[in-house]
Design a protein around this motif. Structure first.
Motif, PDB file in Angstrom:
ATOM      1  N   ALA A  30     -53.218  46.142  81.799  1.00 15.63           N
ATOM      2  CA  ALA A  30     -52.373  46.201  80.478  1.00 15.63           C
ATOM      3  C   ALA A  30     -51.349  44.515  81.818  1.00 15.63           C
ATOM      4  O   ALA A  30     -51.122  43.832  82.018  1.00 15.63           O
ATOM      5  CB  ALA A  30     -51.796  46.665  80.313  1.00 15.63           C
ATOM      6  N   GLU A  31     -50.803  45.173  83.009  1.00 21.12           N
ATOM      7  CA  GLU A  31     -49.490  44.186  83.363  1.00 21.12           C
ATOM      8  C   GLU A  31     -49.715  43.831  84.563  1.00 21.12           C
ATOM      9  O   GLU A  31     -49.555  42.112  84.619  1.00 21.12           O
ATOM     10  CB  GLU A  31     -48.788  45.885  84.375  1.00 21.12           C
ATOM     11  N   ALA A  32     -51.445  43.212  84.997  1.00 18.08           N
ATOM     12  CA  ALA A  32     -52.050  43.085  85.557  1.00 18.08           C
ATOM     13  C   ALA A  32     -52.888  41.714  84.888  1.00 18.08           C
ATOM     14  O   ALA A  32     -52.342  40.792  85.069  1.00 18.08           O
ATOM     15  CB  ALA A  32     -52.980  43.918  86.624  1.00 18.08           C
ATOM     16  N   GLN A  33     -53.055  42.165  83.837  1.00 19.50           N
ATOM     17  CA  GLN A  33     -53.917  41.394  82.468  1.00 19.50           C
ATOM     18  C   GLN A  33     -52.284  39.949  81.766  1.00 19.50           C
ATOM     19  O   GLN A  33     -52.873  39.147  82.151  1.00 19.50           O
ATOM     20  CB  GLN A  33     -54.520  41.937  81.960  1.00 19.50           C
ATOM     21  N   ARG A  34     -51.202  40.030  82.677  1.00 17.65           N
ATOM     22  CA  ARG A  34     -50.033  39.329  81.697  1.00 17.65           C
ATOM     23  C   ARG A  34     -50.063  37.582  82.891  1.00 17.65           C
ATOM     24  O   ARG A  34     -49.786  36.605  82.816  1.00 17.65           O
ATOM     25  CB  ARG A  34     -48.696  39.895  82.175  1.00 17.65           C
ATOM     26  N   CYS A  51     -50.380  42.830  91.248  1.00 18.21           N
ATOM     27  CA  CYS A  51     -51.793  42.800  90.649  1.00 18.21           C
ATOM     28  C   CYS A  51     -52.710  42.619  91.359  1.00 18.21           C
ATOM     29  O   CYS A  51     -53.329  42.658  90.751  1.00 18.21           O
ATOM     30  CB  CYS A  51     -50.944  41.723  89.439  1.00 18.21           C
ATOM     31  N   ASP A  52     -52.466  41.704  92.243  1.00 19.00           N
ATOM     32  CA  ASP A  52     -53.206  41.625  92.954  1.00 19.00           C
ATOM     33  C   ASP A  52     -54.403  42.756  94.080  1.00 19.00           C
ATOM     34  O   ASP A  52     -54.017  42.805  95.213  1.00 19.00           O
ATOM     35  CB  ASP A  52     -53.233  40.015  94.166  1.00 19.00           C
ATOM     36  N   VAL A  53     -54.705  43.777  93.791  1.00 16.52           N
ATOM     37  CA  VAL A  53     -54.746  44.936  93.961  1.00 16.52           C
ATOM     38  C   VAL A  53     -55.484  44.712  95.066  1.00 16.52           C
ATOM     39  O   VAL A  53     -55.455  45.730  95.844  1.00 16.52           O
ATOM     40  CB  VAL A  53     -54.951  46.046  92.883  1.00 16.52           C
ATOM     41  N   ASN A  54     -56.852  43.832  95.036  1.00  9.76           N
ATOM     42  CA  ASN A  54     -57.691  43.689  96.556  1.00  9.76           C
ATOM     43  C   ASN A  54     -57.195  42.468  97.167  1.00  9.76           C
ATOM     44  O   ASN A  54     -58.508  42.709  98.345  1.00  9.76           O
ATOM     45  CB  ASN A  54     -59.119  43.336  95.189  1.00  9.76           C
ATOM     46  N   THR A  58     -56.023  36.455  94.476  1.00 11.09           N
ATOM     47  CA  THR A  58     -56.269  35.924  92.869  1.00 11.09           C
ATOM     48  C   THR A  58     -55.336  36.715  91.848  1.00 11.09           C
ATOM     49  O   THR A  58     -56.170  37.857  92.529  1.00 11.09           O
ATOM     50  CB  THR A  58     -57.280  35.094  92.827  1.00 11.09           C
ATOM     51  N   ILE A  59     -55.580  37.197  90.872  1.00 14.36           N
ATOM     52  CA  ILE A  59     -55.556  38.106  90.080  1.00 14.36           C
ATOM     53  C   ILE A  59     -56.574  37.734  89.072  1.00 14.36           C
ATOM     54  O   ILE A  59     -56.081  37.013  87.889  1.00 14.36           O
ATOM     55  CB  ILE A  59     -53.783  38.410  89.273  1.00 14.36           C
ATOM     56  N   ASP A  60     -58.006  38.716  89.455  1.00 13.17           N
ATOM     57  CA  ASP A  60     -58.452  38.723  88.226  1.00 13.17           C
ATOM     58  C   ASP A  60     -59.278  39.404  88.073  1.00 13.17           C
ATOM     59  O   ASP A  60     -59.123  40.919  88.000  1.00 13.17           O
ATOM     60  CB  ASP A  60     -60.078  37.638  89.003  1.00 13.17           C
ATOM     61  N   VAL A  61     -60.828  39.211  86.868  1.00 11.28           N
ATOM     62  CA  VAL A  61     -61.623  40.362  86.723  1.00 11.28           C
ATOM     63  C   VAL A  61     -61.525  41.617  87.733  1.00 11.28           C
ATOM     64  O   VAL A  61     -61.573  42.572  87.329  1.00 11.28           O
ATOM     65  CB  VAL A  61     -63.026  40.209  85.847  1.00 11.28           C
ATOM     66  N   GLN A  62     -61.942  40.588  88.516  1.00 15.18           N
ATOM     67  CA  GLN A  62     -62.193  41.774  89.647  1.00 15.18           C
ATOM     68  C   GLN A  62     -61.013  42.608  90.092  1.00 15.18           C
ATOM     69  O   GLN A  62     -60.963  44.398  90.273  1.00 15.18           O
ATOM     70  CB  GLN A  62     -62.663  41.126  91.215  1.00 15.18           C
ATOM     71  N   ASP A  63     -59.756  42.591  89.549  1.00 15.53           N
ATOM     72  CA  ASP A  63     -58.428  43.364  90.253  1.00 15.53           C
ATOM     73  C   ASP A  63     -58.823  44.821  88.903  1.00 15.53           C
ATOM     74  O   ASP A  63     -58.025  45.613  89.379  1.00 15.53           O
ATOM     75  CB  ASP A  63     -56.908  42.642  89.784  1.00 15.53           C
TER      76      ASP A  63
END
Length: 74
Positions: A30-34, A51-54, A58-63
């Motif tokens: 939820a936090e990343a989705q923000r 929030c870009d864990v990979n 880019t913060i996206d669905v893959q994260d």
């Protein structure tokens, strides 16, 4: 570890606890989705890059998927 050629090796370390509470849960998704679709080119990147864990910039669905896999312990 990802090997892209014999002379190049890149290492991506995932930190899926994006809200910093010590556990990885659905709240981290939820936090990343923000910050969906924010990139390293955005002015506020320093604030949201956790929030870009990979680490792809880019913060996206893959994260979200990576966080979910961590929750499921895959």
């Amino acid at each position: 570890v990802t090997v892209t050629s014999q002379s190049e090796v890149s290492v991506i370390l995932e930190n899926c606890d994006v809200n910093g509470d010590g556990t990885v849960t659905i709240v981290d998704i939820a936090e990343a989705q923000r910050y969906y679709r924010m990139t390293e080119n955005d002015d506020s990147w320093d604030t949201v890059k956790h929030c870009d864990v990979n680490g792809d910039g880019t913060i996206d669905v893959q994260d979200y998927i990576d966080i979910l896999l961590k929750i499921a312990d895959f």
